[in-house]
Design a protein around this motif. Structure first.
Motif, PDB file in Angstrom:
ATOM      1  N   VAL A   1       2.095  -2.568   5.431  1.00 35.52           N
ATOM      2  CA  VAL A   1       2.213  -2.667   6.879  1.00 35.52           C
ATOM      3  C   VAL A   1       2.293  -4.127   7.257  1.00 35.52           C
ATOM      4  O   VAL A   1       1.404  -4.919   6.949  1.00 35.52           O
ATOM      5  N   THR A   2       3.398  -4.492   7.859  1.00 32.80           N
ATOM      6  CA  THR A   2       3.573  -5.880   8.285  1.00 32.80           C
ATOM      7  C   THR A   2       3.862  -5.862   9.783  1.00 32.80           C
ATOM      8  O   THR A   2       3.968  -4.814  10.394  1.00 32.80           O
ATOM      9  N   GLY A   3       4.046  -7.011  10.345  1.00 35.14           N
ATOM     10  CA  GLY A   3       4.373  -7.055  11.759  1.00 35.14           C
ATOM     11  C   GLY A   3       5.766  -6.537  12.045  1.00 35.14           C
ATOM     12  O   GLY A   3       6.112  -6.253  13.175  1.00 35.14           O
ATOM     13  N   GLY A   4       6.547  -6.418  10.995  1.00 36.87           N
ATOM     14  CA  GLY A   4       7.917  -5.958  11.153  1.00 36.87           C
ATOM     15  C   GLY A   4       8.048  -4.462  11.000  1.00 36.87           C
ATOM     16  O   GLY A   4       7.368  -3.700  11.638  1.00 36.87           O
ATOM     17  N   GLY A   5       8.892  -4.071  10.092  1.00 33.28           N
ATOM     18  CA  GLY A   5       9.205  -2.658   9.976  1.00 33.28           C
ATOM     19  C   GLY A   5       8.974  -2.073   8.612  1.00 33.28           C
ATOM     20  O   GLY A   5       9.749  -1.239   8.182  1.00 33.28           O
ATOM     21  N   ASN A   6       7.927  -2.488   7.908  1.00 29.54           N
ATOM     22  CA  ASN A   6       7.616  -1.897   6.620  1.00 29.54           C
ATOM     23  C   ASN A   6       8.778  -2.007   5.644  1.00 29.54           C
ATOM     24  O   ASN A   6       9.235  -1.012   5.081  1.00 29.54           O
TER      25      ASN A   6
ATOM     26  N   ASP B   1       0.804  -1.217   0.000  1.00 26.80           N
ATOM     27  CA  ASP B   1       0.000   0.000   0.000  1.00 26.80           C
ATOM     28  C   ASP B   1       0.841   1.273   0.000  1.00 26.80           C
ATOM     29  O   ASP B   1       0.361   2.353   0.343  1.00 26.80           O
TER      30      ASP B   1
END
Lengths: 115, 114
Positions: B95-100, B31
């Motif tokens: 957007v992921t659980g990590g750091g984009n 996104d």
């Protein structure tokens, strides 16, 4: 203008030797990254780091790799036992915000040559 | 599914021409779509970025066109100049659980000739 600084700019090492690449991210940034670019190829994600721990890592980032933020300013990438295929340009990057609009700032890179 | 496909691999245009670089993605969780410019021996630098809620974004001579249904986006450089000669990378993140993390395309080497 604030910038991400990386040292060394170029390192030549023998296969099997340990290498530490250093980065000083922009001072108010909270998210830190290492990417690498094999000559003439695309930039590949290695690892992201936030709040003193790894957030995400790629399949490239195996047990030979580690990252550390030892003193609150430096951000290091260690390759424990280098291989020929580790020869690449390694870029450190940092971001202030986690949001998707947060710009990622890259350093000028550290070229690693493994002989 | 994490790949971003970029074309062409290289491009030569005359000064004043409008080079167009195209990218396509598969992952609908992406996104955020930035374009990076890289000069030899330098790190990538953010040029312009777009989110999928708009179809076009213009900053100076640089324009991103975005087609959400086709999952494609492109960079247009108006009135190109020799100083625009560089490698251009498209990228995408979500957007992921990590750091984009950014997933980069394979790059386009642009040469603008006088």
């Amino acid at each position: 203008e604030p910038e991400v600084t990386q040292t060394p700019s170029h390192q030549v090492t023998q296969m099997g030797q340990e290498v530490i690449l250093r980065c000083v991210p922009i001072s108010n940034h909270l998210y830190f990254y290492w990417y690498r670019q094999i000559l003439g190829q695309k930039v590949e994600f290695l690892v992201s780091f936030y709040n003193n721990e790894i957030s995400e890592k790629s399949e490239i980032f195996d047990d030979q790799f580690s990252v550390e933020r030892p003193d609150g300013s430096n951000f290091t990438l260690k390759i424990r036992s280098t291989k020929l295929e580790d020869s690449a340009m390694y870029f450190c990057a940092s971001r202030r915000d986690r949001g998707i609009s947060g710009e990622l700032f890259f350093g000028e890179g550290s070229r690693l040559t493994v002989l | 599914q994490q790949q971003v496909k970029q074309s062409p691999q290289s491009l030569i245009v005359q000064k004043g021409g409008i080079p167009i670089i195209n990218c396509a993605y598969e992952n609908t969780a992406f996104d955020y779509f930035p374009w990076y410019q890289q000069f030899p021996g330098k790190g990538p630098a953010l040029l312009i970025a777009i989110r999928p809620d708009v179809s076009e974004k213009k900053e100076g001579r640089f324009t991103i066109s975005f087609n959400k249904s086709a999952k494609q986006f492109s960079l247009h450089i108006m009135d190109s100049q020799p100083g625009d000669s560089a490698t251009y990378f498209c990228a995408a993140s979500g957007v992921t659980g990590g750091g984009n993390k950014l997933t980069f395309g394979t790059g386009t080497q642009l040469k603008v000739e006088l």
